[in-house]
Design an enzyme around this catalytic site. Sequence first.
Site, PDB file in Angstrom:
ATOM      1  N   GLY A 224      18.914  -6.043  39.716  1.00 55.31           N
ATOM      2  CA  GLY A 224      18.108  -5.001  40.333  1.00 55.31           C
ATOM      3  C   GLY A 224      18.054  -3.662  39.627  1.00 55.31           C
ATOM      4  N   ASP A 225      18.883  -3.470  38.578  1.00 58.52           N
ATOM      5  CA  ASP A 225      18.880  -2.148  37.941  1.00 58.52           C
ATOM      6  C   ASP A 225      19.283  -2.251  36.472  1.00 58.52           C
ATOM      7  OD1 ASP A 225      18.492   0.579  37.802  1.00 58.52           O
ATOM      8  OD2 ASP A 225      20.468   1.099  38.589  1.00 58.52           O
ATOM      9  N   LEU A 226      18.699  -3.205  35.762  1.00 58.36           N
ATOM     10  CA  LEU A 226      18.988  -3.341  34.331  1.00 58.36           C
ATOM     11  C   LEU A 226      18.162  -2.317  33.561  1.00 58.36           C
ATOM     12  CD1 LEU A 226      19.204  -7.228  33.996  1.00 58.36           C
ATOM     13  CD2 LEU A 226      21.085  -5.576  33.831  1.00 58.36           C
TER      14      LEU A 226
END
Length: 372
Positions: A224-226
């Site tokens: 979700g937050d690469l």
Amino acid sequence: MSSANDCQPQTLTRPALGEREAAELVDRVFGLKVLWIRPLPSYDDQNFHVRVSAEGADEYVLKITNSEDSQKPDLIEAQTQAMMFLSAEGFPSATPYLTKDGNIMSLESGGTRPGSKKYMVRLLTYLPGTPVAKITTNAQILYEIGRLAARVDKVLSEKFQHPSVKSLHRGQFIWNLANVPLLDRYIYALGQNKYRAVVEQVIEQFKGKVIPKLSNFRACINHGDLNDHNILVDSSSASLENPQYRLSGILDFSDMSYGYYVFEVAIVIMYMMIESADPLGVGGHVLAGFESVLPLTDDERGALFLLVSGRFAQSLVIAAHTALLYPENKEYLTITAKAGWKHLMTMFEVGQKAVERTWFETAQAYTHHAPA
């Protein structure tokens, strides 16, 4: 399902411990004497880079979770267990140093005053490397990042099992891409300008063209937050003209939730555009890497432009909203906004068909030759 508070970023309290307090916390909770400590940038939480006098691995990240998420121990447990699982599977992920009681985390008071908030505290192994945001990206590393994103989601979705995993069903989580329509409640933070009109257009198109298609997408667990600050690399060649990079770290699992494979590739494309000299060209290389593991369906490809636009909208609106609440952290909170507005506007000026053509033709070229 998640609590309603997941979609109310204004309810959380960001920790604000001083370096001495943080060092005392490491000693008291983990039994380690701190040699030196320095703050690391963060969004909702508070992080410190810590060196201790223990033998062996002697550098850690002290992670103090915000007050709201600290009330969800199952969620933090799931995130931490996922990190441990990925590390065991050979991914460059941090692992927790256990507390003196043998636990992976501990709920601690954020101060000595009566009524002080409580924060969940973890000590994670420090991963060396350079954030992608600090390098000049090339086709090779963009391809590898896309491939990494697909491999992470695939192995988590197919093999990760733990009782806490059910907490990843975060139905109203503001950072889940399915929840772009929730931005309506925070868009006031943009004021009245041309940017707001584009974001409103993204939200309306998202409601009409993406939401009805969600049931056609393949579901999975998303990191979700690469983003370009959460992926670390080191150089695997001495060539300054044509550097080759190796992925050396995956950071920050706090945005994990159940979503869809196509969400992850859209999120990666958006963040890799931020520092790129050729932002519209980024997507094809990331997509090729992702599709080397998980080829997208026609429906998923058809939604990609609006999903990337939706992530830009989320990042820009939530950052503006949160910066109003925490003006002292505005520089970090709006780190994406400087280039983000420019890239989102360019995407809409160039148009969906032209952008998709660039992405898909670049990705198609990889089917004829492997990346360098």
